[in-house]
Design an enzyme around this catalytic site. Structure first.
Site, PDB file in Angstrom:
ATOM      1  N   GLU A 231      51.488 -16.413  -2.104  1.00  0.00           N
ATOM      2  CA  GLU A 231      51.048 -15.256  -2.868  1.00  0.00           C
ATOM      3  C   GLU A 231      51.001 -14.022  -1.982  1.00  0.00           C
ATOM      4  OE1 GLU A 231      47.160 -16.285  -4.342  1.00  0.00           O
ATOM      5  OE2 GLU A 231      47.747 -18.350  -4.765  1.00  0.00           O
ATOM      6  N   GLU A 342      44.272 -10.615 -11.025  1.00  0.00           N
ATOM      7  CA  GLU A 342      43.294 -11.689 -10.985  1.00  0.00           C
ATOM      8  C   GLU A 342      41.941 -11.102 -10.592  1.00  0.00           C
ATOM      9  OE1 GLU A 342      43.274 -15.985  -8.939  1.00  0.00           O
ATOM     10  OE2 GLU A 342      43.207 -14.378  -7.470  1.00  0.00           O
TER      11      GLU A 342
END
Length: 429
Positions: A231, A342
């Site tokens: 990520e 997120e």
């Protein structure tokens, strides 16, 4: 009677003083032990610097010998031979939006304005401070996400032979997303060896030191309960960084964040090769409501020759890579790619909900100039060419708190993912 009372009070006072003194000594001993343990951890995290640079945002950047960086603390990587550059080239793509896009590229980190770069054969590493470790809930979990059994995404085939996603969000089965709310664009069902996107940079409100807010790209493979992931993107994370600045971050895991992986270089796992980029450093400038919009290009690609996952920022040189030997499933490819935001908080999916914002803090429907976006959404397959995914879908855990919208203005114009939201509000109590 009075003498007895006075004597009793005197004795109680003596006992109390002795007892309190023992407690004080015990507390002092625990504090010293903790500090000793913290200092030992700092010696592992902070390598000896050839040169140090003081950034105007308070960070200290240490220039460390490239062959003494933290990755070599990993038992499986102690004899790792550094791959200095990838052996592949991904062909770029040009679309109508890339020609006419007036957004500004984010090309600088705050520390770069402090004068000077690291010498040859060294890499810049953000120094971890004692107060950073003391603020952590656990030394063993410092720099790590909390375990998050993930939303399960399986593939089926529809009548037109496009992949379909089967969602399972059953917390009892261990597949729910605990303390995490996401708003993303996703694609599944193929062997992806890369993904890219231009991510809009903002500085969202984070209401608690326990919370964080991120905008990023994920590439994943493996079973839901122990998926593997690489990520990268930007985030505001007060617990990790000690402030509310928007910072570049990377992450990896091989077991759904249970025990492996970490942010940036807080554990062994990422090999840095670029002397001009600091993982965890503050980014600037940030976008503003109906004002200038700034973005950063994030690209993660697997080298087919070595299975190493390379990170690139902008059109410049690669930053470094996650060695393929760290992974099982990702050693071959990813089957799930996500772009978006997120929010982590103990108070998501609860009432009262956290007021931590995602993206700009505005909903996806507010579009350009208000919402956070990802443009130039791309995947890479074994043709080593950047492509818009053949199939995409949007997913948001809490639509009224944080939303995702894949905006297609008209035929022939590049779709743009908008995402974000304010968290707690009248629709998200």
């Amino acid at each position: 009677m009075e003498k007895r009372t006075i004597l009793t009070i005197f004795l109680l006072g003596v006992i109390s003083m002795v007892f309190c003194d023992k407690l004080h000594v015990k507390a002092e001993t625990i504090t010293r032990e903790t500090i000793d343990e913290v200092d030992m951890r700092l010696k592992l995290l902070n390598k000896r610097a050839v040169k140090s640079i003081k950034s105007r945002d308070g960070d200290i950047i240490d220039c460390v010998d490239i062959y003494k960086q933290p990755v070599f603390n990993h038992p499986a990587l102690r004899n790792h031979k550094i791959q200095m550059k990838p052996s592949f080239h991904v062909a770029s793509s040009e679309t109508p939006t890339s020609k006419n896009d007036t957004s500004h590229q984010v090309v600088s980190q705050t520390w770069q304005r402090s004068g000077g770069f690291c010498p040859n054969a060294t890499i810049p590493i953000r120094r971890i401070r004692r107060k950073d470790l003391l603020a952590a809930n656990s030394l063993n979990r410092f720099g790590k996400k909390n375990p998050q059994p993930h939303l399960y995404a399986a593939t089926n085939t529809t009548e037109n032979h496009r992949p379909a996603v089967v969602y399972v969000n059953d917390t009892k089965a261990g597949l729910g997303q605990v303390n995490r709310s996401a708003a993303v664009l996703l694609t599944v069902g193929y062997n992806f060896i890369g993904a890219q996107g231009d991510i809009n940079l903002w500085n969202p409100r984070v209401s608690s030191p326990e919370d964080y807010s991120a905008a990023q790209i994920w590439l994943k493979n493996g079973p839901a309960e122990s998926f593997e992931s690489v990520e990268a993107g930007w985030m505001v994370n007060p617990k990790l960084y000690g402030d509310t600045l928007s910072r570049l971050f990377i992450y990896w895991t091989t077991d759904a964040y249970k025990s492996t992986g970490c942010f940036d270089l807080t554990c062994s796992g990422f090999v840095q090769t670029n002397p001009k980029v600091v993982l965890g450093a503050a980014l600037e400038p940030c976008s503003s409501e109906m004002g200038p919009q700034y973005q950063m290009t994030v690209s993660i690609n697997m080298d087919p020759s070595t299975s190493n996952w390379w990170l690139r920022l902008g059109q410049g040189n690669p930053v470094g890579y996650w060695p393929g030997t760290l992974f099982n499933y990702l050693q071959h490819s990813a089957i799930l790619v996500e772009w978006g935001g997120e929010v982590y908080s103990p108070n998501v999916k609860k009432s009262p909900h956290t007021t931590t914002a995602m993206g700009s803090g505005d909903y996806a429907s507010t579009l350009e100039g208000s919402a956070c976006y990802v443009k130039q959404v791309r995947i890479v397959d074994y043709s080593l060419a950047l492509k818009y995914p053949e199939w995409v879908g949007t997913w948001a855990d809490e639509d009224y708190c944080y939303s995702a919208y894949n905006y297609i203005q008209r035929y022939g114009v590049e779709p743009v993912l908008y995402f974000g939201g304010p968290g707690r509000n009248t629709l998200c109590p």
